[in-house]
Write a protein that holds these residues in place. Structure first.
Motif, PDB file in Angstrom:
ATOM      1  N   UNK A 141      13.103 -14.970  -7.023  1.00  0.00           N
ATOM      2  CA  UNK A 141      12.089 -14.098  -6.444  1.00  0.00           C
ATOM      3  C   UNK A 141      11.064 -13.783  -7.517  1.00  0.00           C
ATOM      4  N   UNK A 142       9.808 -14.089  -7.212  1.00  0.00           N
ATOM      5  CA  UNK A 142       8.688 -13.745  -8.085  1.00  0.00           C
ATOM      6  C   UNK A 142       8.188 -12.381  -7.619  1.00  0.00           C
ATOM      7  N   UNK A 143       7.891 -11.485  -8.551  1.00  0.00           N
ATOM      8  CA  UNK A 143       7.461 -10.157  -8.145  1.00  0.00           C
ATOM      9  C   UNK A 143       6.418  -9.586  -9.093  1.00  0.00           C
ATOM     10  N   UNK A 144       5.762  -8.537  -8.618  1.00  0.00           N
ATOM     11  CA  UNK A 144       4.861  -7.706  -9.418  1.00  0.00           C
ATOM     12  C   UNK A 144       5.103  -6.279  -8.936  1.00  0.00           C
ATOM     13  N   UNK A 145       5.322  -5.359  -9.889  1.00  0.00           N
ATOM     14  CA  UNK A 145       5.645  -3.984  -9.552  1.00  0.00           C
ATOM     15  C   UNK A 145       4.591  -3.049 -10.135  1.00  0.00           C
ATOM     16  N   UNK A 146       3.653  -2.637  -9.314  1.00  0.00           N
ATOM     17  CA  UNK A 146       2.619  -1.707  -9.767  1.00  0.00           C
ATOM     18  C   UNK A 146       2.883  -0.305  -9.230  1.00  0.00           C
ATOM     19  N   UNK A 147       4.133  -0.026  -8.858  1.00  0.00           N
ATOM     20  CA  UNK A 147       4.486   1.281  -8.298  1.00  0.00           C
ATOM     21  C   UNK A 147       4.481   2.390  -9.352  1.00  0.00           C
ATOM     22  N   UNK A 148       4.551   2.023 -10.615  1.00  0.00           N
ATOM     23  CA  UNK A 148       4.565   3.022 -11.676  1.00  0.00           C
ATOM     24  C   UNK A 148       5.953   3.463 -12.085  1.00  0.00           C
ATOM     25  N   UNK A 149       6.990   2.894 -11.480  1.00  0.00           N
ATOM     26  CA  UNK A 149       8.363   3.248 -11.860  1.00  0.00           C
ATOM     27  C   UNK A 149       9.263   2.029 -11.799  1.00  0.00           C
ATOM     28  N   UNK A 150      10.355   2.087 -12.539  1.00  0.00           N
ATOM     29  CA  UNK A 150      11.324   0.984 -12.527  1.00  0.00           C
ATOM     30  C   UNK A 150      12.026   0.948 -11.171  1.00  0.00           C
TER      31      UNK A 150
ATOM     32  N   UNK B 109       2.256  -7.065 -14.901  1.00  0.00           N
ATOM     33  CA  UNK B 109       2.665  -8.423 -15.258  1.00  0.00           C
ATOM     34  C   UNK B 109       3.674  -8.959 -14.239  1.00  0.00           C
ATOM     35  N   UNK B 110       3.543 -10.211 -13.833  1.00  0.00           N
ATOM     36  CA  UNK B 110       4.519 -10.783 -12.905  1.00  0.00           C
ATOM     37  C   UNK B 110       5.856 -11.003 -13.596  1.00  0.00           C
ATOM     38  N   UNK B 111       6.912 -10.977 -12.812  1.00  0.00           N
ATOM     39  CA  UNK B 111       8.253 -11.226 -13.330  1.00  0.00           C
ATOM     40  C   UNK B 111       9.031 -12.043 -12.328  1.00  0.00           C
ATOM     41  N   UNK B 112      10.291 -12.337 -12.668  1.00  0.00           N
ATOM     42  CA  UNK B 112      11.129 -13.051 -11.719  1.00  0.00           C
ATOM     43  C   UNK B 112      12.573 -12.625 -11.862  1.00  0.00           C
TER      44      UNK B 112
ATOM     45  N   UNK C 281       4.103  -4.324  -0.277  1.00  0.00           N
ATOM     46  CA  UNK C 281       4.334  -3.043   0.382  1.00  0.00           C
ATOM     47  C   UNK C 281       3.252  -2.058  -0.029  1.00  0.00           C
ATOM     48  N   UNK C 282       3.118  -0.999   0.724  1.00  0.00           N
ATOM     49  CA  UNK C 282       2.154   0.046   0.398  1.00  0.00           C
ATOM     50  C   UNK C 282       2.566   0.809  -0.845  1.00  0.00           C
ATOM     51  N   UNK C 283       3.777   0.573  -1.344  1.00  0.00           N
ATOM     52  CA  UNK C 283       4.297   1.263  -2.525  1.00  0.00           C
ATOM     53  C   UNK C 283       3.953   0.547  -3.825  1.00  0.00           C
ATOM     54  N   UNK C 284       3.239  -0.574  -3.765  1.00  0.00           N
ATOM     55  CA  UNK C 284       2.823  -1.268  -4.973  1.00  0.00           C
ATOM     56  C   UNK C 284       3.766  -2.361  -5.434  1.00  0.00           C
ATOM     57  N   UNK C 285       4.532  -2.935  -4.522  1.00  0.00           N
ATOM     58  CA  UNK C 285       5.449  -4.019  -4.863  1.00  0.00           C
ATOM     59  C   UNK C 285       5.017  -5.262  -4.103  1.00  0.00           C
ATOM     60  N   UNK C 286       4.915  -6.392  -4.818  1.00  0.00           N
ATOM     61  CA  UNK C 286       4.593  -7.687  -4.215  1.00  0.00           C
ATOM     62  C   UNK C 286       5.705  -8.650  -4.585  1.00  0.00           C
TER      63      UNK C 286
END
Length: 186
Positions: free
Chosen positions: A104-113, A139-142, A83-88
């Motif tokens: 679900x594998x994810x990466x959250x670069x949005x800057x918030x939980x 860092x990737x997570x799941x 997404x454009x919000x920094x979530x993959x």
């Protein structure tokens, strides 16, 4: 002054190398018993544990235990989406050893939980849902549902992960599915 330091350093190296030189001077480097405690391998604790002292190594010995064999796991995954919000994310249905579960594998670069809700849907209306807290960072997570006994083939299952802001509004930032079409597939 420098000459004195060099001499002291050389003396320390000689003193430290004496035990190693003594161990190497033994006649047996394979760890056989020579009446003096063995050769270098024996001194270092690396002698052959299957050979009795003073006897040649047998041609066949028991198999060495290795790492445990991992059970086969099959995965059916949807496309990686962002997404454009920094979530993959990429969401999958996994099948192995008679169990099925969602991940679900994810990466959250949005800057918030964020909050993630992973829903696993199966045959006959079986549904499992789990909520995961997705911390910010590169860092990737799941997020993973509990494993459940399989009821039918993997094609009867699907999983969907939804990533949202954890507030009263719960703005949805990204939805990822195990059987979503790839972007551009319509």
């Amino acid at each position: 002054m420098n000459l004195r330091l060099i001499a002291i350093g050389a003396g320390v190296l000689i003193i430290l190398s004496l035990p190693l030189a003594g161990a190497m001077a033994g006649p047996d480097f394979a760890g056989q018993d020579d009446g003096k405690g063995g050769g270098l391998l024996s001194t270092l604790g690396l002698s052959d544990p299957y050979r009795p002292k003073g006897k040649p190594s047998p041609a066949a010995r028991p198999a060495q235990p290795g790492p445990p064999v991992q059970p086969r796991t099959d995965a059916r995954c949807g496309p990686e989406v962002s997404s454009q919000h920094g979530v993959e994310a990429q969401t999958c249905v996994l099948v192995g050893e008679g169990s099925t579960w969602g991940r679900s594998y994810y990466r959250n670069t949005s800057g918030r939980a964020l909050d993630a809700v992973l829903t696993m849907m199966g045959p006959a209306g079986r549904t499992v849902q789990i909520r995961c807290v997705v911390g910010p960072g590169d860092e990737p997570g799941l997020c993973e549902t509990p494993r459940d006994d399989s009821a039918g083939g993997p094609e009867g299952y699907s999983a969907v992960a939804e990533f949202a802001v954890p507030d009263d509004e719960g703005a949805l930032l990204l939805r990822s599915g195990s059987n979503s079409p790839a972007p551009g597939d319509g």
